[in-house]
Scaffold this motif. Sequence first.
Motif, PDB file in Angstrom:
ATOM      1  N   GLU B 354      -6.488  -1.100   4.011  1.00  0.00           N
ATOM      2  CA  GLU B 354      -7.099   0.105   3.453  1.00  0.00           C
ATOM      3  C   GLU B 354      -6.154   1.294   3.589  1.00  0.00           C
ATOM      4  O   GLU B 354      -5.992   2.080   2.643  1.00  0.00           O
ATOM      5  CB  GLU B 354      -8.429   0.370   4.164  1.00  0.00           C
ATOM      6  CG  GLU B 354      -9.239   1.447   3.494  1.00  0.00           C
ATOM      7  CD  GLU B 354     -10.598   1.675   4.158  1.00  0.00           C
ATOM      8  OE1 GLU B 354     -11.226   0.700   4.632  1.00  0.00           O
ATOM      9  OE2 GLU B 354     -11.021   2.841   4.196  1.00  0.00           O
ATOM     10  N   MET B 357      -3.432   1.009   1.008  1.00  0.00           N
ATOM     11  CA  MET B 357      -3.901   1.232  -0.362  1.00  0.00           C
ATOM     12  C   MET B 357      -4.272   2.691  -0.606  1.00  0.00           C
ATOM     13  O   MET B 357      -4.043   3.232  -1.683  1.00  0.00           O
ATOM     14  CB  MET B 357      -5.077   0.298  -0.660  1.00  0.00           C
ATOM     15  CG  MET B 357      -4.619  -1.165  -0.711  1.00  0.00           C
ATOM     16  SD  MET B 357      -5.957  -2.360  -0.486  1.00  0.00           S
ATOM     17  CE  MET B 357      -6.367  -2.757  -2.190  1.00  0.00           C
ATOM     18  N   SER B 364      -1.227   0.514  -9.198  1.00  0.00           N
ATOM     19  CA  SER B 364      -1.931  -0.666  -8.700  1.00  0.00           C
ATOM     20  C   SER B 364      -1.489  -0.957  -7.275  1.00  0.00           C
ATOM     21  O   SER B 364      -0.291  -1.027  -7.000  1.00  0.00           O
ATOM     22  CB  SER B 364      -1.635  -1.882  -9.591  1.00  0.00           C
ATOM     23  OG  SER B 364      -2.074  -1.654 -10.920  1.00  0.00           O
ATOM     24  N   VAL B 365      -2.453  -1.109  -6.370  1.00  0.00           N
ATOM     25  CA  VAL B 365      -2.145  -1.458  -4.973  1.00  0.00           C
ATOM     26  C   VAL B 365      -2.993  -2.659  -4.600  1.00  0.00           C
ATOM     27  O   VAL B 365      -4.202  -2.657  -4.776  1.00  0.00           O
ATOM     28  CB  VAL B 365      -2.386  -0.266  -4.016  1.00  0.00           C
ATOM     29  CG1 VAL B 365      -1.228   0.718  -4.075  1.00  0.00           C
ATOM     30  CG2 VAL B 365      -3.691   0.445  -4.316  1.00  0.00           C
ATOM     31  N   PHE B 366      -2.331  -3.711  -4.113  1.00  0.00           N
ATOM     32  CA  PHE B 366      -2.974  -4.999  -3.920  1.00  0.00           C
ATOM     33  C   PHE B 366      -3.016  -5.379  -2.443  1.00  0.00           C
ATOM     34  O   PHE B 366      -2.163  -4.976  -1.668  1.00  0.00           O
ATOM     35  CB  PHE B 366      -2.194  -6.105  -4.663  1.00  0.00           C
ATOM     36  CG  PHE B 366      -2.197  -6.002  -6.163  1.00  0.00           C
ATOM     37  CD1 PHE B 366      -2.903  -5.020  -6.840  1.00  0.00           C
ATOM     38  CD2 PHE B 366      -1.453  -6.924  -6.920  1.00  0.00           C
ATOM     39  CE1 PHE B 366      -2.892  -4.953  -8.229  1.00  0.00           C
ATOM     40  CE2 PHE B 366      -1.438  -6.862  -8.308  1.00  0.00           C
ATOM     41  CZ  PHE B 366      -2.153  -5.874  -8.964  1.00  0.00           C
ATOM     42  N   HIS B 367      -3.992  -6.200  -2.102  1.00  0.00           N
ATOM     43  CA  HIS B 367      -4.126  -6.750  -0.748  1.00  0.00           C
ATOM     44  C   HIS B 367      -4.171  -8.272  -0.877  1.00  0.00           C
ATOM     45  O   HIS B 367      -5.072  -8.807  -1.521  1.00  0.00           O
ATOM     46  CB  HIS B 367      -5.418  -6.187  -0.117  1.00  0.00           C
ATOM     47  CG  HIS B 367      -5.741  -6.758   1.235  1.00  0.00           C
ATOM     48  ND1 HIS B 367      -7.012  -6.760   1.758  1.00  0.00           N
ATOM     49  CD2 HIS B 367      -4.949  -7.331   2.182  1.00  0.00           C
ATOM     50  CE1 HIS B 367      -7.004  -7.326   2.958  1.00  0.00           C
ATOM     51  NE2 HIS B 367      -5.756  -7.682   3.238  1.00  0.00           N
ATOM     52  N   ASN B 368      -3.178  -8.924  -0.291  1.00  0.00           N
ATOM     53  CA  ASN B 368      -3.114 -10.397  -0.299  1.00  0.00           C
ATOM     54  C   ASN B 368      -3.122 -11.005  -1.702  1.00  0.00           C
ATOM     55  O   ASN B 368      -3.845 -11.969  -1.981  1.00  0.00           O
ATOM     56  CB  ASN B 368      -4.278 -10.984   0.526  1.00  0.00           C
ATOM     57  CG  ASN B 368      -4.108 -10.732   2.018  1.00  0.00           C
ATOM     58  OD1 ASN B 368      -3.017 -10.372   2.467  1.00  0.00           O
ATOM     59  ND2 ASN B 368      -5.178 -10.914   2.790  1.00  0.00           N
ATOM     60  N   ALA B 369      -2.347 -10.398  -2.591  1.00  0.00           N
ATOM     61  CA  ALA B 369      -2.230 -10.962  -3.941  1.00  0.00           C
ATOM     62  C   ALA B 369      -0.858 -10.613  -4.503  1.00  0.00           C
ATOM     63  O   ALA B 369      -0.243  -9.612  -4.128  1.00  0.00           O
ATOM     64  CB  ALA B 369      -3.332 -10.417  -4.848  1.00  0.00           C
ATOM     65  N   SER B 370      -0.393 -11.447  -5.422  1.00  0.00           N
ATOM     66  CA  SER B 370       0.920 -11.270  -6.029  1.00  0.00           C
ATOM     67  C   SER B 370       0.945 -10.048  -6.960  1.00  0.00           C
ATOM     68  O   SER B 370      -0.015  -9.810  -7.703  1.00  0.00           O
ATOM     69  CB  SER B 370       1.266 -12.531  -6.830  1.00  0.00           C
ATOM     70  OG  SER B 370       2.398 -12.314  -7.636  1.00  0.00           O
ATOM     71  N   PHE B 373      -0.095 -10.036 -10.828  1.00  0.00           N
ATOM     72  CA  PHE B 373      -1.433  -9.890 -11.423  1.00  0.00           C
ATOM     73  C   PHE B 373      -1.582  -8.573 -12.196  1.00  0.00           C
ATOM     74  O   PHE B 373      -2.569  -8.377 -12.903  1.00  0.00           O
ATOM     75  CB  PHE B 373      -2.530  -9.974 -10.351  1.00  0.00           C
ATOM     76  CG  PHE B 373      -2.833 -11.378  -9.919  1.00  0.00           C
ATOM     77  CD1 PHE B 373      -3.582 -12.224 -10.727  1.00  0.00           C
ATOM     78  CD2 PHE B 373      -2.358 -11.867  -8.710  1.00  0.00           C
ATOM     79  CE1 PHE B 373      -3.855 -13.533 -10.337  1.00  0.00           C
ATOM     80  CE2 PHE B 373      -2.622 -13.171  -8.310  1.00  0.00           C
ATOM     81  CZ  PHE B 373      -3.376 -14.008  -9.135  1.00  0.00           C
TER      82      PHE B 373
END
Lengths: 443, 443
Positions: B354, B357, B364-370, B373
């Motif tokens: 959190e 992000m 775009s800000v991601f958590h545990n993803a490539s 996407f």
Amino acid sequence: MSNNTDSIEQGVEDAQRAALKLATLSEAQRNEALHAIADAIDSHHEAILKENKKDVRHGEELLAKGEYSQALVDRLKLSESKLESISEMVRSVAQQEDPLEKTLTARHLDHGLDLYKVAVPIGVVGTVFESRPDALVQIAALSLKSGNSVILKGGSEAKHSNRVLYRLIIEATSDIPAGWAQHIEAREEVTALLAMDEKIDLLMPRGSSEFVQYIQDNTSIPVLGHTEGVCHVFVDKKADLQMASDVAFDAKVQYPAVCNAVETLLVHESVADAYLPDIVSRYEEAGVEVRGDEKTQSYVEVEDATEKDWATEYGDRIISVRVIDSLVDAIDHITTYSSKHTESIITEDSDRAEQFMRNLDSASVFHNASTRFSDGYRFGLGAEVGISTGKIHARGPVGLEGLTTYKYHLEGDGHIVASYAGEDAIPFQHEEFDGTWPPTADK
Amino acid sequence: MSNNTDSIEQGVEDAQRAALKLATLSEAQRNEALHAIADAIDSHHEAILKENKKDVRHGEELLAKGEYSQALVDRLKLSESKLESISEMVRSVAQQEDPLEKTLTARHLDHGLDLYKVAVPIGVVGTVFESRPDALVQIAALSLKSGNSVILKGGSEAKHSNRVLYRLIIEATSDIPAGWAQHIEAREEVTALLAMDEKIDLLMPRGSSEFVQYIQDNTSIPVLGHTEGVCHVFVDKKADLQMASDVAFDAKVQYPAVCNAVETLLVHESVADAYLPDIVSRYEEAGVEVRGDEKTQSYVEVEDATEKDWATEYGDRIISVRVIDSLVDAIDHITTYSSKHTESIITEDSDRAEQFMRNLDSASVFHNASTRFSDGYRFGLGAEVGISTGKIHARGPVGLEGLTTYKYHLEGDGHIVASYAGEDAIPFQHEEFDGTWPPTADK
């Protein structure tokens, strides 16, 4: 900020750093700071009025030399009751719904892979506004509520008032990341801002269309322009003529100096005879000068309206009148001459109203209502930072929502794109759901 | 449109006139035209492939001279199956939810006075895109679905393909207001567009950041820029290291040439020893050149990464790696070097996710993803016109919604502002309600 480009650059960099921190403050922290500003204004009436007197005195000197109008001097002048209404306005901004910490859409992309579109501040907003000392406070309050750093450039005629108000705002917001509000005074400082496209995210100039055009022509920063309003009222052949008279009167006379006042009245030929004598005599009794085209002059005795009139924002007790043959001609006239601000049709026929509203490319199109309603407060947006005559990002009256943008937050569990590509690609689900970020299940 | 400025001006004026009519077409009319485009492509494979061969042959000549890459020639090349997927894409745009004829909010201002915020097309959109012949069809389809006129400028390498596709589109859409799509070919014609700020509402250039910057510096038309992506993956001290390896691998290797591929991998010092040898050997096996800072080189044997690497979009099988001490340092690195496109944190700690992000100012800000996407199709926006790296109007992947703006429609019954001002002012109600425009009760 002192008057040289280096220190302006420093100030804007401070604002940029502050913006990153501002974006993470809670609604309570931002509202507390707004209340502190309101309290500071309440407890410093004497100091503010003392500085304001300097501006008013200078304005009166210019008035005596014929370089300024009484209306402008009146707009400069603060009073005890005016200051009370300013702090009240700041408190009302605090009370408004938070435009941040909002999930705009939530979408399952696949099992355990959720996308959230979240409202966030824009960053650093540069504003240029006219000589009303309350404008500085209003714009600072809206920026703070929406989590943006702000560069404030007011009219030079209000400089003493602006200085003391800015000082009070900064002192009252010592708990907010330092640098969030910057005050600049000189035109050259505005020029310096225009080159800072890496540091300023949005410019919001209010002023003449020449001024806004100058800004647009000299910067690559996005500009949300607030220019003039050449607004229209069209009295249709199916109009209730008493209503048409009341609305056209209100749209011009209730406050002629503002951008949402009507400038041209279009009248359908089939009601011209019944309508024009009454409205023209009401206008003339209220001191409004009426100018009409040739057809209008066949019904009422008025001055000539020329091509130039159709494109003019008088901002004064003057109105141009044109008699036209059809709804299509009304739409054509408005498409040709309007500044795309606000237009109104008076008609009892809802199909004709719909045609008018669908075919016009203006920010606000009204049916049986005065153009003067085109305003952030009346629209229920709370206070407004301006009325955009552009079409990108925000249009018409701009409130807190126009000071936000969004970010995409994607929550996954180690998801990789390779799983969704090629021969054995997993299909996406793409289903919207009622969720907010941060997801509580995650905690 | 022939190659001179007068005829470009004429074409843009035609587009402007068509835009006013396009805005009033029903969803069914727009979808019918989209299906006609798809059918036209299906029934003219031979003609399209014949023209495409000319472009491919020219591309191969350039390749032989070393002035072009095999990857670019491959991107130019159309085939039966590619054409099928293009007409399928056009049909899928037709199937998408209509972004128009939508009431975004409805608000009672007072008894009988209702305000509707209605989604409408932007007007005339100018687009500049790269040498993929499918880009022209995709952008034309998205513009038509969203009711916008469009100026199309594709890469000159695809000129024969673009010409035949444009001709088929125009022939297939003879029921749509003429002039809605304009095709231009020369760079000088783009320069002519930049001055038409009264006629073009939005420019959407895709290309290098230098090219987009050139556009922004030379026009006062609003620009929605699609520039490069310097994207980051941060492997936190609380990361699942197997997940971190899979995501970092996917983010670079799955398609290295695109803007949402990762360029810099940031690794928390406390997991560097356990993480780096594995990911570096996976990268090297996949032909990825790894460059690291000094700390990285104390764990693995790789080339030097310099200051320049941190700000570079390789678009290739190269990655830079930096070992950092803390979450705050990761945020600082990204804030300094990122192009504000897409960043991902790999961590099992949702509070740290959190913080990452909230504090980053990227689209775009991601958590545990490539990072891969980050794409309109994967996000569920349907096809995309580009990925905006600006913050105003639309951010991140831009689909149909980004091609719309809004208008305010006010329905009254002769309401005047004088009733809501002064001593006996009627208070506004300002209550949102579930309504759509046009109001049916009115009919």
